[in-house]
Scaffold this motif. Structure first.
Motif, short mmCIF file in Angstrom:
data_model
loop_
_atom_site.label_atom_id
_atom_site.label_comp_id
_atom_site.label_asym_id
_atom_site.label_seq_id
_atom_site.Cartn_x
_atom_site.Cartn_y
_atom_site.Cartn_z
N TRP A 160 40.26 56.99 46.91
CA TRP A 160 39.14 57.56 46.19
C TRP A 160 39.15 57.03 44.75
CZ3 TRP A 160 36.97 63.05 46.90
CH2 TRP A 160 36.90 63.40 48.25
N TYR A 167 37.08 57.31 40.78
CA TYR A 167 36.18 58.04 39.89
C TYR A 167 35.62 57.08 38.85
CZ TYR A 167 34.61 61.22 36.20
OH TYR A 167 33.87 61.86 35.25
N TRP A 224 39.63 66.97 47.41
CA TRP A 224 39.14 67.00 48.79
C TRP A 224 38.50 68.35 49.04
CZ3 TRP A 224 41.16 71.12 51.43
CH2 TRP A 224 42.32 71.69 50.89
N TYR A 246 34.98 69.09 50.40
CA TYR A 246 33.54 69.36 50.26
C TYR A 246 32.92 69.54 51.65
CZ TYR A 246 33.18 64.33 51.26
OH TYR A 246 33.29 63.09 51.84
N ASP A 282 28.87 62.01 53.05
CA ASP A 282 28.95 62.17 51.60
C ASP A 282 28.55 63.59 51.20
OD1 ASP A 282 26.30 61.82 52.26
OD2 ASP A 282 25.91 60.22 50.83
N ALA A 314 38.12 69.62 42.03
CA ALA A 314 37.67 68.37 41.41
C ALA A 314 37.68 68.48 39.89
CB ALA A 314 36.27 68.02 41.91
N TYR A 321 28.56 63.69 42.84
CA TYR A 321 28.36 63.03 44.13
C TYR A 321 29.70 62.52 44.63
CZ TYR A 321 26.96 59.56 47.64
OH TYR A 321 26.83 58.84 48.79
N THR A 322 29.92 62.64 45.92
CA THR A 322 31.14 62.18 46.56
C THR A 322 30.78 61.35 47.78
OG1 THR A 322 32.24 64.25 45.91
CG2 THR A 322 33.34 62.91 47.56
N TRP A 352 36.18 55.51 48.63
CA TRP A 352 35.27 56.64 48.40
C TRP A 352 34.94 56.73 46.91
CZ3 TRP A 352 33.00 57.22 52.48
CH2 TRP A 352 32.39 58.41 52.93
N LEU A 364 33.50 58.81 43.55
CA LEU A 364 33.33 60.12 42.91
C LEU A 364 32.65 59.85 41.59
CD1 LEU A 364 34.19 63.08 43.55
CD2 LEU A 364 36.17 62.70 42.10
#
Length: 301
Positions: free
Chosen positions: A35, A37, A64, A66, A74, A140, A157-158, A175, A177
């Motif tokens: 992941w 950011y 994690w 969501y 997503d 988060a 948004y993820t 992924w 973030l």
């Protein structure tokens, strides 16, 4: 019961029991895939699922939990209407909901020796589901600060756009973030405050006049998130939008309900009165303005 099971199967980052002996494997967890950011990519401004220009350089961990969206796995701030809807349902008739109504079971990892059983944890199962996405926002927010990336807001948004023709747990793409946003952070503030209210409502049924032990911590989260979003808009007034104001109205309604601070009541009223489109029908309802009204009006129910 059917709707609650459907929501459970949309949870991300855990091993979910479909029935004894049949499980959904964990997927899209930062322990299993990378992941990243990007504090400079603001999805709430770009609204582009392709994430052009996103920088996959700042790896994050421990974030994690969501809800998956559609078939591409997503997550969006708009999903925060799910916990608001569940809590409104509970708020209307708390006597109709109990621990064990659904009895969802999951593990954080396949190697864990025991299941986490929401049907025997002392909390009505509808509130277990209601807190799922709110807890993700807390995780988060706190993890971004702990890892030196965030300043106290919630990312908006993820994920990555477009799913594939294989199961979610086999998706190995990196992924995304995206940056903290006032929209997501106001919505989280409202959800956290409303959840504190519902914890107190639940606890009062067996302990009259007492707050739930977890409620003060959720109140502190709600107040911190609200302060972050308000400070962001004060510093960046050109970024404010009608939807952000509506998210603020949700937060104000829930914080007023929780704290009886009249400043929140006045702010909510000013937002709703200034919103010329508050009664405009939309394709998916209820809207944020409706939830602000529900939370406020159920004070007298």
């Amino acid at each position: 019961h059917t709707a609650m099971r459907g929501l459970f199967f949309q949870r991300q980052g855990i091993v979910k029991e479909i029935e004894p002996g049949l499980n959904y494997p964990r997927s899209h967890h930062p322990d299993d895939k990378k992941w990243y950011y990007d504090p400079d990519f603001t999805f709430w401004k770009n609204s582009n699922h392709g994430l052009p220009g996103f920088s996959y350089t700042r790896q994050v961990t421990n974030i994690w939990g969501y809800y998956f969206d559609a078939g591409d796995w997503d997550g969006y701030p708009s999903h925060l209407v799910v916990p608001l809807g569940l809590m409104t349902l509970y708020d209307l008739r708390p006597d109709r909901f109990a621990d064990g109504d659904v009895g969802n079971r999951y593990k954080l990892a396949a190697t864990d020796p025991a299941w986490i059983d929401e049907g025997s944890d002392g909390l009505p199962d509808v509130l277990n589901e209601a807190v799922w996405l709110i807890a993700y926002c807390r995780r988060a927010r706190q993890q971004l600060m702990a890892q030196g990336y965030g300043s106290g807001g919630v990312p908006d948004y993820t994920g990555r756009d477009a799913g594939a023709d294989h199961p979610s747990w086999t998706d190995t793409r990196a992924w995304a973030l995206t940056a903290e946003s006032p929209d997501a952070t106001y919505m989280y503030a409202g959800g956290a405050a409303y959840y504190a209210c519902m914890l107190d409502e639940c606890h009062n049924r067996t302990h009259p006049g007492q707050r739930h032990p977890d409620s003060p911590a959720w109140q502190a989260e709600a107040e911190a998130a609200y302060a972050w979003a308000a400070a962001y808009i004060a510093t960046n007034p050109a970024d404010n939008t009608a939807e952000i104001e509506r998210a603020k109205a949700v937060a104000c309604a829930a914080l007023y309900r929780l704290t009886t601070n009249a400043a929140h009541q006045a702010a909510m009223r000013a937002i709703i009165e200034a919103d010329s489109e508050r009664n405009t029908p939309v394709w998916i309802t209820p809207s944020r303005t409706h939830f602000a009204a529900f939370i406020y009006l159920l004070l007298t129910y």
